[in-house]
Write a protein that holds these residues in place. Structure first.
Motif, mmCIF file in Angstrom:
data_model
loop_
_atom_site.group_PDB
_atom_site.id
_atom_site.type_symbol
_atom_site.label_atom_id
_atom_site.label_comp_id
_atom_site.label_asym_id
_atom_site.label_seq_id
_atom_site.Cartn_x
_atom_site.Cartn_y
_atom_site.Cartn_z
ATOM 1 N N ALA A 37 0.828 -1.207 0.000
ATOM 2 C CA ALA A 37 0.000 0.000 0.000
ATOM 3 C C ALA A 37 0.864 1.260 0.000
ATOM 4 C CB ALA A 37 -0.930 -0.001 1.210
ATOM 5 N N GLY A 38 1.956 1.239 0.759
ATOM 6 C CA GLY A 38 2.818 2.415 0.851
ATOM 7 C C GLY A 38 3.620 2.644 -0.416
ATOM 8 N N PHE A 39 3.943 3.905 -0.681
ATOM 9 C CA PHE A 39 4.713 4.234 -1.887
ATOM 10 C C PHE A 39 5.781 5.279 -1.609
ATOM 11 C CE2 PHE A 39 0.586 6.383 -1.765
ATOM 12 C CZ PHE A 39 0.924 7.724 -1.806
ATOM 13 N N ASN A 40 6.189 5.411 -0.341
ATOM 14 C CA ASN A 40 7.191 6.405 0.020
ATOM 15 C C ASN A 40 8.580 6.080 -0.540
ATOM 16 O OD1 ASN A 40 6.618 4.414 2.374
ATOM 17 N ND2 ASN A 40 8.762 4.983 2.681
ATOM 18 N N ASN A 41 8.779 4.847 -1.016
ATOM 19 C CA ASN A 41 10.070 4.454 -1.585
ATOM 20 C C ASN A 41 10.155 4.720 -3.088
ATOM 21 O OD1 ASN A 41 8.079 2.457 -1.859
ATOM 22 N ND2 ASN A 41 9.581 0.838 -2.170
ATOM 23 N N VAL A 42 9.116 5.351 -3.648
ATOM 24 C CA VAL A 42 9.091 5.687 -5.071
ATOM 25 C C VAL A 42 8.945 7.203 -5.223
ATOM 26 C CG1 VAL A 42 7.918 5.361 -7.287
ATOM 27 C CG2 VAL A 42 8.013 3.474 -5.636
ATOM 28 N N ASP A 43 9.790 7.800 -6.054
ATOM 29 C CA ASP A 43 9.672 9.234 -6.349
ATOM 30 C C ASP A 43 8.544 9.391 -7.372
ATOM 31 O OD1 ASP A 43 9.915 11.848 -7.300
ATOM 32 O OD2 ASP A 43 12.094 11.855 -7.096
ATOM 33 N N ILE A 44 7.353 9.621 -6.864
ATOM 34 C CA ILE A 44 6.158 9.638 -7.710
ATOM 35 C C ILE A 44 6.208 10.786 -8.723
ATOM 36 C CG2 ILE A 44 3.642 9.808 -7.722
ATOM 37 C CD1 ILE A 44 4.728 7.201 -6.585
ATOM 38 N N ALA A 45 6.711 11.940 -8.314
ATOM 39 C CA ALA A 45 6.783 13.086 -9.224
ATOM 40 C C ALA A 45 7.696 12.783 -10.406
ATOM 41 C CB ALA A 45 7.261 14.327 -8.471
ATOM 42 N N THR A 46 8.845 12.174 -10.140
ATOM 43 C CA THR A 46 9.768 11.831 -11.214
ATOM 44 C C THR A 46 9.176 10.757 -12.120
ATOM 45 O OG1 THR A 46 11.711 12.426 -9.898
ATOM 46 C CG2 THR A 46 12.060 10.908 -11.734
ATOM 47 N N ALA A 47 8.499 9.777 -11.528
ATOM 48 C CA ALA A 47 7.857 8.736 -12.337
ATOM 49 C C ALA A 47 6.854 9.351 -13.300
ATOM 50 C CB ALA A 47 7.169 7.719 -11.418
ATOM 51 N N ALA A 48 6.055 10.298 -12.812
ATOM 52 C CA ALA A 48 5.070 10.963 -13.676
ATOM 53 C C ALA A 48 5.767 11.745 -14.784
ATOM 54 C CB ALA A 48 4.196 11.885 -12.833
ATOM 55 N N GLU A 49 6.836 12.415 -14.424
ATOM 56 C CA GLU A 49 7.615 13.195 -15.402
ATOM 57 C C GLU A 49 8.165 12.305 -16.505
ATOM 58 O OE1 GLU A 49 12.089 15.008 -15.179
ATOM 59 O OE2 GLU A 49 10.750 15.539 -13.519
ATOM 60 N N LEU A 50 8.559 11.089 -16.141
ATOM 61 C CA LEU A 50 9.153 10.160 -17.100
ATOM 62 C C LEU A 50 8.117 9.290 -17.807
ATOM 63 C CD1 LEU A 50 12.189 8.965 -14.928
ATOM 64 C CD2 LEU A 50 12.241 10.594 -16.821
ATOM 65 N N GLY A 51 6.869 9.409 -17.400
ATOM 66 C CA GLY A 51 5.817 8.626 -18.037
ATOM 67 C C GLY A 51 5.753 7.178 -17.577
ATOM 68 N N ILE A 52 6.302 6.911 -16.394
ATOM 69 C CA ILE A 52 6.233 5.561 -15.815
ATOM 70 C C ILE A 52 5.030 5.500 -14.883
ATOM 71 C CG2 ILE A 52 7.392 3.850 -14.372
ATOM 72 C CD1 ILE A 52 10.066 5.054 -15.265
ATOM 73 N N LYS A 53 4.114 4.607 -15.164
ATOM 74 C CA LYS A 53 2.939 4.458 -14.321
ATOM 75 C C LYS A 53 3.311 3.682 -13.046
ATOM 76 C CE LYS A 53 -0.193 6.362 -17.039
ATOM 77 N NZ LYS A 53 -0.958 7.572 -16.629
ATOM 78 N N VAL A 54 2.719 4.102 -11.939
ATOM 79 C CA VAL A 54 2.943 3.431 -10.663
ATOM 80 C C VAL A 54 1.581 2.997 -10.117
ATOM 81 C CG1 VAL A 54 3.859 3.622 -8.322
ATOM 82 C CG2 VAL A 54 4.963 4.871 -10.195
ATOM 83 N N LEU A 55 1.424 1.704 -9.921
ATOM 84 C CA LEU A 55 0.177 1.150 -9.392
ATOM 85 C C LEU A 55 0.482 0.427 -8.083
ATOM 86 C CD1 LEU A 55 -1.336 -0.393 -12.663
ATOM 87 C CD2 LEU A 55 -1.636 1.903 -11.756
#
Length: 328
Positions: A75-93
């Motif tokens: 459930a947690g996602f603090n180990n993923v840089d969500i802003a950078t993922a969005a910038e790079l077009g990588i989806k995070v589920l």
């Protein structure tokens, strides 16, 4: 899709293989980091757990390797840089909820173990010691419990506490109307912690919650109180908690998570010298109980994690709505 699965143990492989919806899985025991990110070449997606690192540098390398999707089996996602993922077009589920009762029940198990000292009694009896000296506990009935966070797990935990007859005061920036109807009292953080005999943490790790339990907030607890953390290690300032244990301001500590757990948890280090001085100090206290991020670990939860993870992968592959997407 070809999916690289990191941080895997035998039980991960067993459940993921059983509920796989026809994806090509390759398992890696190691946690993802910048040193081994080259292993992701040739895959379209990754499946990660709590101790995998997907910071900006790692994500840039993943993008260069052709990764389009990160499937978090947690459930947690603090180990993923969500802003950078969005910038790079990588989806995070992610898997937003998987048997919240599992973690809630583990939190209660830690409370009961620390309080009634069943772990010590077990060892004594095996050695022929039937004395009750030093095993006295306290009634949970009418005990004030501070419930910090009332999401899915906090909600399940409240209902357990209610069954024990505890007096629960909760803190959450977003109070749950259904729980209020059930009789849960909300207050400020200070009101919840003030004179609490048990404090249980059930909130995500964010900039606002980082080290929320520290020297100042520990002073609000009733002297000799119990602190339980089954959420994220970074919620507590470990050195401050050690000082509170030494002064007896904190009487009991139960941890299923630890701020530096990525170097320790999910591994057998029984033949090694533990290099982490803080956890070594914690282990030395007789009133501290530590489990290795075990709270989620039930058959029901593992099944739900696998099923939702593959449902997320299928939705991405087929172009359907990504209901469990984590957005910046």
């Amino acid at each position: 899709m070809k999916i690289a699965v990191f941080s895997t143990c035998k039980y991960d492989r067993d459940f993921l293989q059983e509920y796989n919806t026809d994806h090509e899985l390759t398992f890696f025991e190691s946690a993802l980091n910048l040193q081994n990110v080259a292993l992701t070449k040739g895959f379209q997606a990754l499946c990660l757990f709590v101790n995998d690192s997907a910071d900006r540098e790692v994500l840039q390398a993943l993008k260069a390797n052709g990764i389009r999707l990160i499937l978090l089996r947690c459930a947690g996602f603090n180990n993923v840089d969500i802003a950078t993922a969005a910038e790079l077009g990588i989806k995070v589920l992610r898997v937003p909820a998987y048997s919240p009762e599992a973690v809630a029940e583990h939190a209660m198990a830690m409370i009961l173990t620390l309080n009634r000292k069943t772990h010590k009694a077990y060892n004594r009896i095996r050695e022929g010691n039937f004395s009750l000296e030093g095993l006295i506990g306290f009634n949970l009935h009418k005990c004030k419990v501070a419930l910090i966070g009332t999401g899915n797990i906090g909600k399940a935990f409240y209902r357990i506490l209610k069954g024990f007859g505890c007096m629960v005061v909760a803190y959450d920036p977003y109070p749950d109307a259904a729980l209020i109807e059930e009789g849960l009292a909300y207050g400020t953080m200070e009101e919840a912690l003030k004179d609490a005999e048990v404090v249980s943490l059930h909130c995500p790790l964010t900039e606002e919650t980082h080290h929320m339990i520290n020297a100042d907030t520990l002073k609000l607890f009733k002297k000799g109180a119990m602190l339980i953390n089954t959420s994220r290690g970074g919620l507590i300032h470990t050195q401050d908690v050690i000082e509170a244990l030494k002064s007896a301001q904190l009487g009991y500590l139960g941890l299923d998570v630890y701020e530096q757990e990525s170097k320790l948890f999910f591994q057998d280090l029984s033949g090694d010298i533990i290099q982490d001085d803080l956890i070594s100090r914690l282990i030395s206290f007789p009133n501290v109980l530590i489990t290795s991020h075990q709270g989620f670990f039930t058959r029901e939860a593992m099944q739900q994690i696998a099923e939702i993870t593959f449902a997320n992968a299928d939705a991405f592959e087929s172009g359907r709505v990504l209901v469990n997407e984590v957005k910046a």
